[in-house]
Design a protein around this motif. Structure first.
Motif, PDB file in Angstrom:
ATOM      1  N   PHE A 198      48.275  45.794  40.528  1.00  0.00           N
ATOM      2  CA  PHE A 198      47.986  45.657  41.964  1.00  0.00           C
ATOM      3  C   PHE A 198      49.130  44.880  42.594  1.00  0.00           C
ATOM      4  O   PHE A 198      49.438  43.786  42.118  1.00  0.00           O
ATOM      5  N   PRO A 199      49.780  45.394  43.661  1.00  0.00           N
ATOM      6  CA  PRO A 199      49.620  46.752  44.198  1.00  0.00           C
ATOM      7  C   PRO A 199      50.293  47.795  43.307  1.00  0.00           C
ATOM      8  O   PRO A 199      51.041  47.400  42.423  1.00  0.00           O
ATOM      9  N   PRO A 200      50.073  49.110  43.556  1.00  0.00           N
ATOM     10  CA  PRO A 200      49.179  49.634  44.589  1.00  0.00           C
ATOM     11  C   PRO A 200      47.715  49.581  44.149  1.00  0.00           C
ATOM     12  O   PRO A 200      47.433  49.408  42.957  1.00  0.00           O
ATOM     13  N   SER A 201      46.823  49.722  45.125  1.00  0.00           N
ATOM     14  CA  SER A 201      45.404  49.865  44.832  1.00  0.00           C
ATOM     15  C   SER A 201      45.017  51.302  45.146  1.00  0.00           C
ATOM     16  O   SER A 201      44.935  51.695  46.308  1.00  0.00           O
ATOM     17  N   ASN A 202      44.858  52.088  44.092  1.00  0.00           N
ATOM     18  CA  ASN A 202      44.539  53.506  44.267  1.00  0.00           C
ATOM     19  C   ASN A 202      43.029  53.708  44.274  1.00  0.00           C
ATOM     20  O   ASN A 202      42.294  52.942  43.648  1.00  0.00           O
TER      21      ASN A 202
ATOM     22  N   MET B 274      33.868  38.358  38.330  1.00  0.00           N
ATOM     23  CA  MET B 274      33.666  39.387  39.356  1.00  0.00           C
ATOM     24  C   MET B 274      34.133  40.711  38.764  1.00  0.00           C
ATOM     25  O   MET B 274      35.243  40.781  38.223  1.00  0.00           O
ATOM     26  N   TYR B 275      33.311  41.736  38.835  1.00  0.00           N
ATOM     27  CA  TYR B 275      33.625  42.976  38.117  1.00  0.00           C
ATOM     28  C   TYR B 275      33.038  44.199  38.817  1.00  0.00           C
ATOM     29  O   TYR B 275      32.199  44.077  39.717  1.00  0.00           O
ATOM     30  N   ASP B 276      33.521  45.378  38.403  1.00  0.00           N
ATOM     31  CA  ASP B 276      33.021  46.671  38.887  1.00  0.00           C
ATOM     32  C   ASP B 276      33.251  46.903  40.378  1.00  0.00           C
ATOM     33  O   ASP B 276      32.545  47.707  40.993  1.00  0.00           O
ATOM     34  N   LEU B 277      34.219  46.218  40.975  1.00  0.00           N
ATOM     35  CA  LEU B 277      34.578  46.498  42.372  1.00  0.00           C
ATOM     36  C   LEU B 277      35.538  47.681  42.383  1.00  0.00           C
ATOM     37  O   LEU B 277      36.621  47.614  41.803  1.00  0.00           O
ATOM     38  N   VAL B 278      35.145  48.761  43.040  1.00  0.00           N
ATOM     39  CA  VAL B 278      35.917  50.005  43.010  1.00  0.00           C
ATOM     40  C   VAL B 278      36.669  50.187  44.330  1.00  0.00           C
ATOM     41  O   VAL B 278      36.073  50.207  45.415  1.00  0.00           O
ATOM     42  N   SER B 279      37.993  50.322  44.222  1.00  0.00           N
ATOM     43  CA  SER B 279      38.847  50.468  45.402  1.00  0.00           C
ATOM     44  C   SER B 279      38.621  51.809  46.095  1.00  0.00           C
ATOM     45  O   SER B 279      38.436  52.840  45.432  1.00  0.00           O
ATOM     46  N   THR B 280      38.656  51.778  47.425  1.00  0.00           N
ATOM     47  CA  THR B 280      38.628  53.029  48.202  1.00  0.00           C
ATOM     48  C   THR B 280      40.035  53.422  48.640  1.00  0.00           C
ATOM     49  O   THR B 280      40.221  54.389  49.372  1.00  0.00           O
ATOM     50  N   GLY B 281      41.046  52.656  48.205  1.00  0.00           N
ATOM     51  CA  GLY B 281      42.433  52.985  48.537  1.00  0.00           C
ATOM     52  C   GLY B 281      43.005  52.106  49.632  1.00  0.00           C
ATOM     53  O   GLY B 281      42.296  51.332  50.272  1.00  0.00           O
ATOM     54  N   GLU B 282      44.305  52.231  49.832  1.00  0.00           N
ATOM     55  CA  GLU B 282      45.025  51.383  50.784  1.00  0.00           C
ATOM     56  C   GLU B 282      45.046  52.008  52.184  1.00  0.00           C
ATOM     57  O   GLU B 282      45.271  53.205  52.337  1.00  0.00           O
TER      58      GLU B 282
ATOM     59  N   GLY C 284      52.239  46.098  60.841  1.00  0.00           N
ATOM     60  CA  GLY C 284      53.079  44.975  60.433  1.00  0.00           C
ATOM     61  C   GLY C 284      53.336  44.916  58.944  1.00  0.00           C
ATOM     62  O   GLY C 284      53.693  43.872  58.414  1.00  0.00           O
ATOM     63  N   GLY C 285      53.135  46.036  58.267  1.00  0.00           N
ATOM     64  CA  GLY C 285      53.333  46.062  56.824  1.00  0.00           C
ATOM     65  C   GLY C 285      52.128  45.575  56.037  1.00  0.00           C
ATOM     66  O   GLY C 285      52.131  45.585  54.807  1.00  0.00           O
ATOM     67  N   THR C 286      51.080  45.145  56.739  1.00  0.00           N
ATOM     68  CA  THR C 286      49.866  44.669  56.068  1.00  0.00           C
ATOM     69  C   THR C 286      48.973  45.850  55.691  1.00  0.00           C
ATOM     70  O   THR C 286      48.832  46.806  56.453  1.00  0.00           O
ATOM     71  N   ILE C 287      48.391  45.750  54.508  1.00  0.00           N
ATOM     72  CA  ILE C 287      47.530  46.810  53.985  1.00  0.00           C
ATOM     73  C   ILE C 287      46.123  46.253  53.788  1.00  0.00           C
ATOM     74  O   ILE C 287      45.954  45.116  53.351  1.00  0.00           O
ATOM     75  N   MET C 288      45.129  47.053  54.138  1.00  0.00           N
ATOM     76  CA  MET C 288      43.739  46.671  53.922  1.00  0.00           C
ATOM     77  C   MET C 288      43.160  47.547  52.813  1.00  0.00           C
ATOM     78  O   MET C 288      43.384  48.759  52.795  1.00  0.00           O
ATOM     79  N   VAL C 289      42.459  46.917  51.883  1.00  0.00           N
ATOM     80  CA  VAL C 289      41.775  47.652  50.813  1.00  0.00           C
ATOM     81  C   VAL C 289      40.300  47.260  50.840  1.00  0.00           C
ATOM     82  O   VAL C 289      39.967  46.075  50.757  1.00  0.00           O
ATOM     83  N   SER C 290      39.429  48.244  50.980  1.00  0.00           N
ATOM     84  CA  SER C 290      37.986  47.984  50.908  1.00  0.00           C
ATOM     85  C   SER C 290      37.471  48.434  49.551  1.00  0.00           C
ATOM     86  O   SER C 290      37.947  49.426  48.987  1.00  0.00           O
ATOM     87  N   TYR C 291      36.503  47.696  49.045  1.00  0.00           N
ATOM     88  CA  TYR C 291      35.920  47.990  47.728  1.00  0.00           C
ATOM     89  C   TYR C 291      34.437  48.304  47.886  1.00  0.00           C
ATOM     90  O   TYR C 291      33.776  47.800  48.805  1.00  0.00           O
ATOM     91  N   VAL C 292      33.928  49.114  46.978  1.00  0.00           N
ATOM     92  CA  VAL C 292      32.492  49.420  46.966  1.00  0.00           C
ATOM     93  C   VAL C 292      31.921  49.015  45.619  1.00  0.00           C
ATOM     94  O   VAL C 292      32.628  48.970  44.604  1.00  0.00           O
ATOM     95  N   GLY C 293      30.620  48.732  45.619  1.00  0.00           N
ATOM     96  CA  GLY C 293      29.953  48.293  44.396  1.00  0.00           C
ATOM     97  C   GLY C 293      30.402  46.900  44.015  1.00  0.00           C
ATOM     98  O   GLY C 293      30.916  46.143  44.837  1.00  0.00           O
ATOM     99  N   GLY C 294      30.214  46.565  42.767  1.00  0.00           N
ATOM    100  CA  GLY C 294      30.711  45.297  42.250  1.00  0.00           C
ATOM    101  C   GLY C 294      29.693  44.185  42.221  1.00  0.00           C
ATOM    102  O   GLY C 294      28.729  44.154  42.999  1.00  0.00           O
ATOM    103  N   TYR C 295      29.908  43.253  41.287  1.00  0.00           N
ATOM    104  CA  TYR C 295      29.010  42.123  41.089  1.00  0.00           C
ATOM    105  C   TYR C 295      29.811  40.843  40.892  1.00  0.00           C
ATOM    106  O   TYR C 295      30.962  40.867  40.455  1.00  0.00           O
TER     107      TYR C 295
END
Length: 221
Positions: free
Chosen positions: A42-46, A77-85, A90-101
């Motif tokens: 990371f990065p990238p977060s696919n 913290m585990y099982d957080l699945v990336s939805t992508g970048e 401004g060159g900033t990237i946002m990554v949202s995750y689904v699931g996870g504990y």
């Protein structure tokens, strides 16, 4: 430049404010630090990459009843699945995750050991070998990655179990946030992608609609 960083921080704070609920009681916090890794780096977060974090509490409000000189609070913290970048300017990237504990353990052995190239014989195993203090399921988790490899993150959780839920407060709101840096200029064990420094907070949710004006006036009669 400085103004761009300021603008990004302001945008991050505004986005964080969207997650906030109308009213809270007193917030209580556990400060923690540790290291995270994601599939393939990371990065990238696919899309489909899974984010994992192991950490240790370094300060806790008295309400938690934990003496960090005698026992450790460890985080997994585990099982957080990336939805992508998603570029947000401004060159900033946002990554949202689904699931996870998220799990937090109280451990008198005080044996937390990150090792290298996780998962390994000591990480996550030495971070989950105490008694379960808290387990929560992520409702949301968002990471903001700056061009220099640093960034911030914000999440919220539903409490599922653990001794803290019964002992400290019930019906609470649990939030998870902080900052991170990448390998350059940070002391990161081999195989980890991020050095993480953050706060786990519990806040007792206070409904703003429970008290009508009539009942408030009655208090003064």
């Amino acid at each position: 430049g400085f103004m761009m960083k300021k603008a990004i921080m302001l945008m991050t704070l505004m986005l964080m404010a969207v997650f906030a609920l109308p009213a809270f009681g007193q917030a209580s916090a556990i400060d923690y630090y540790g290291f995270a890794w994601e599939d393939g780096g990371f990065p990238p977060s696919n899309p489909g990459d899974v984010l994992v974090f192991t950490g240790v509490g370094d300060a806790a409000d008295p309400i938690f009843g934990v003496d960090l000189l005698a026992e450790e609070l460890t985080f997994y913290m585990y099982d957080l699945v990336s939805t992508g970048e998603v570029p947000i300017g401004g060159g900033t990237i946002m990554v949202s995750y689904v699931g996870g504990y998220l799990e937090i353990y109280r451990d008198g052995a005080m044996n937390a050991d990150w090792g290298i190239a996780p998962p390994n014989p000591t990480s996550p195993s030495t971070f989950v070998d105490g008694s379960l203090f808290f387990q929560g399921a992520f409702v949301s988790m968002t990471v903001f990655l700056n061009p220099d490899g640093s960034g911030a993150y914000e999440g919220s959780l539903d409490g599922l179990g653990g001794s803290m839920i019964d002992d400290v407060c019930t019906g609470c709101v649990y939030t998870w946030g902080g900052n991170f840096s990448g390998p350059s200029g940070a002391q990161i064990p081999d195989g980890y992608d991020l050095q993480v420094d953050g706060v786990f907070e519990i806040e007792e949710a206070v409904s703003t609609e429970e008290t009508s004006w009539g009942s408030v006036k009655a208090l003064f009669n």
